[in-house]
Scaffold this active site. Structure first.
Site, short mmCIF file in Angstrom:
data_model
loop_
_atom_site.label_atom_id
_atom_site.label_comp_id
_atom_site.label_asym_id
_atom_site.label_seq_id
_atom_site.Cartn_x
_atom_site.Cartn_y
_atom_site.Cartn_z
N GLN A 55 0.83 -1.20 0.00
CA GLN A 55 0.00 0.00 0.00
C GLN A 55 0.87 1.25 0.00
OE1 GLN A 55 -3.24 -0.27 -0.32
NE2 GLN A 55 -3.31 1.94 -0.59
N HIS A 100 2.33 3.00 -3.15
CA HIS A 100 1.48 3.67 -4.14
C HIS A 100 1.80 5.16 -4.25
CE1 HIS A 100 -1.32 1.05 -6.10
NE2 HIS A 100 -1.54 0.39 -4.99
N GLU A 159 -10.12 1.43 3.15
CA GLU A 159 -10.35 0.94 1.79
C GLU A 159 -10.10 -0.57 1.73
OE1 GLU A 159 -7.47 2.47 -0.91
OE2 GLU A 159 -8.65 1.98 -2.70
N HIS A 160 -8.94 -0.99 2.26
CA HIS A 160 -8.59 -2.42 2.31
C HIS A 160 -8.44 -2.84 3.77
CE1 HIS A 160 -6.66 -0.73 -1.36
NE2 HIS A 160 -7.14 -1.81 -1.93
N ASP A 169 -6.02 -6.58 -5.84
CA ASP A 169 -5.68 -5.49 -6.74
C ASP A 169 -5.67 -5.95 -8.19
OD1 ASP A 169 -5.33 -3.82 -4.60
OD2 ASP A 169 -3.14 -3.98 -4.58
N HIS A 189 -53.61 17.25 -7.89
CA HIS A 189 -53.29 15.83 -7.71
C HIS A 189 -54.57 15.05 -7.38
CE1 HIS A 189 -49.14 17.21 -7.60
NE2 HIS A 189 -48.69 15.98 -7.43
#
Lengths: 429, 429
Positions: B254, B257, B322-323, B356, B415
């Site tokens: 991670q 990145h 996220e993970h 991934d 209506h």
């Protein structure tokens, strides 16, 4: 009102992104509530709503809710409960299950579905406070399993005393778990960031004025928001067999909402076009909201003639209306060619108010052409998903070279090594 | 890197909404492309990408795609195809059917599901161009049944010649139907509003730099957009039995990145905390992207100790990563208590890169805590729904009084009348 061939017509209504001054005002309010909490809420409530509260009064009490029940008519409560039962039943059918897929090599893949933990609902004050919209916003969240649903609404507007009892009863019936008397951008900020009295939520729903809409945009990211409602439309696609009185009445039920609303007829029948025009004039004359309806028709109304129903369908798909009524000899014959519409009403007895109030499908629908890519509010909007991945040692060994190859082609060496280390000495027990 | 009790840690990474100057630049670009079309596209491409094109060169040709196939290694293509097959198979399981519910009184209610007609994918240039992300964006749309998928990507960046062949091959394999050499805010504007060469789409997906992100925000409403990707995270929840080398390797996958990425360990084991720290130092030293990974760990990395796994789960749910990797003795024992996570990896052989690249679930996941309310990219993101309502005369007669009561309580007389006119003389044949 535009009358003539569909080819010459384009509906142009820009969304309102607010003036720079409005955006700046909202940014200031959001920032103040975020940093000061209740104190800012109470200050803005006094300034904008002219109501002086202390923090202990923000939350609506059980006694007030009980008092509201005593003020609404029994036939209203009965109709509301029947509508709520229909809306709940329809949305129950949208629910989905978590799922997994297990394979012989020990791999398990799946999706886990869970309700959001906490949702906030904005209910506008004044005439735009609709009990039916409370049901339509809350019940999908309830069906999804959201345990906490907080409602915010202005403490009083337009000289009224307190919150509309119909709103309080609708919220209680729908299953709102907390209600707060606070409105405007400050209420949206409180839901997004939390204050001492109002815990933060995960998603904010519900319509409001331009300040509410801008505040929702401003806090999006910190929390989720529903779509920002734009002006509303109806398109009636009808052939020569349709009853002009029904068509006109349904168009007017859209036009009476507000001056920005758009009511359109698309038809290959010159006869129907003429008769609907006459019926609109006749029926609008006796409406309590005549001025609004007339202004809506004048600015955004249209009677569009087409050469045949096939062209009519093309016109509908380009307009991507919020509401579509099909009043033709065989509506199902055409249904499969409708690409874009929020809700589709089939046949002469499926008048739009049936969907607005009662049948069960949601009346919170994509407006202003967004049916091209958006959907009615539904249970999925209150559910979050997580992917599940369980790889076995065997499966990882099999796929290791492929994973490492893709990772190295992207220059991500640590990704490749994270897989390979599992099979190196000392890591491979 | 933070090391210590979880209670003392808070991950703070604000989303980037751009400077006023960046927002103004984007607004100008979007407006120019909207009014001038191709001419503006070509002008900005020359200014920003330093590539001079005429309109006929915007679209990537079939010959260029074939040439790209000849430039990629066979083992890359093989791995890509296996990954694509897995991603397709996983997303096929997400597909849903339209449904109806018919009742004896002639009522039919339902939901009609349709794929979006046309989707656009932004692929960034330079090092952020990931073939795997092309698969992850395109395949869910493909599985949903989207017939037209247009890709845009800068014509060349960083001194490269033309578009990365790996991207072209991934796009062709995934089923992109058109590719255009144009990037930046101008490409987003072209997808949103259309130009002579690039027809408008209904939804824009894909990551990009701050100008691309701001352009997506600016055109949202005219088209749908996917979520705006924020900085990425991994949390490893591990007990004393976990292998420190695996944990550290996954955290580094991670951290490599980008510098904003966050890798965190949550554990009740002091032994594991110490060993992971040592392993991180050992493993990072030989990484090609060592500087990025070290900066990420230093700024946003954390080794968080908790008193027990129950506290660990609370920490995870607050972080909403996220993970999430669960490396404990019995991960399934804990799974049901995880409220918030984009993708959950279970056990020691479910390393994040498996997800991934390869297993099938999507790697486009909610970042920066938005797993509280958002989901992995999935087939639903490329489907629009329409409600279906068919009422019979009998059903409308039964519900008319209830509908009219609710409508009149909301002050919407037209209506109520739209329903009642069906049963008045002349309307009730």
């Amino acid at each position: 009102m535009y009358k003539g061939p569909a080819s010459g017509f384009k509906l142009e209504r820009e969304s309102d992104y607010g003036s720079p001054a409005q955006n700046a005002a909202v940014a200031e309010i959001v920032s103040a509530v975020r940093s000061e909490g209740d104190a800012a809420l109470l200050r803005y409530t006094e300034a904008f709503d002219r109501v002086r509260l202390d923090a202990s009064q923000l939350r609506v009490t059980e006694a007030e809710i009980q008092a509201a029940y005593e003020r609404v008519e029994p036939e209203f409560l009965d109709a509301l409960r029947r509508a709520a039962a229909n809306v709940t039943a329809f949305h129950e059918k949208q629910k989905r299950q978590s799922w997994i897929d297990v394979q012989p090599d020990g791999t398990m893949l799946g999706m886990s579905l869970r309700p959001l933990a906490r949702v906030g609902l904005y209910v506008p004050g004044g005439k735009a406070a609709y009990p039916s919209s409370v049901l339509m916003n809350v019940l999908p969240a309830k069906v999804a399993g959201v345990p906490q649903i907080a409602m915010v609404t202005p403490p009083a507007t337009g000289g009224r005393e307190g919150i509309d009892p119909y709103i309080l009863v609708a919220a209680a019936e729908a299953g709102v778990t907390e209600m707060y008397r606070v409105g405007g951008a400050q209420a949206v900020a409180a839901l997004a960031y939390g204050t001492e009295s109002i815990p933060a939520v995960d998603k904010i729903c519900g319509p409001g004025n331009i300040y509410v809409a801008l505040a929702k945009r401003a806090v999006f990211g910190a929390v989720d928001i529903d779509s920002i409602a734009g002006p509303s439309e109806i398109v009636v696609l009808a052939d020569d067999g349709a009853d002009a009185r029904f068509v006109a009445a349904d168009m007017l039920s859209q036009a009476e909402h507000d001056e920005m609303a758009s009511a359109m007829l698309v038809t290959p029948s010159e006869r129907l076009a003429r008769e609907v025009e006459a019926e609109l004039a006749r029926q609008v004359a006796t409406l309590p909201r005549r001025e609004i309806a007339e202004r809506s028709l004048e600015q955004y109304g249209a009677i569009l003639t087409v050469s045949d129903l096939a062209e009519g369908i093309d016109v509908v798909n380009k307009l991507a209306p919020e509401h579509l009524e099909i009043m033709t000899e065989d509506p199902l014959e055409l249904l499969g060619r409708i690409e874009n519409a929020g809700a589709i009403f089939l046949g002469p007895y499926s008048s739009e108010p049936v969907g607005d109030y009662f049948a069960g499908p949601n009346h919170i629908l994509p407006t202003n052409g967004t049916a091209r890519f958006s959907s009615p509010l539904n249970v999925d909007d209150f559910v979050k998903k997580s992917s599940l991945i369980r790889y076995s040692r065997e499966a990882l060994r099999r796929d290791a070279a492929g994973i490492a190859s893709l990772a190295r082609h992207e220059g991500l060496e640590a990704h490749a090594r994270a897989v390979e280390i599992r099979f190196k000495e000392g890591g491979d027990q």
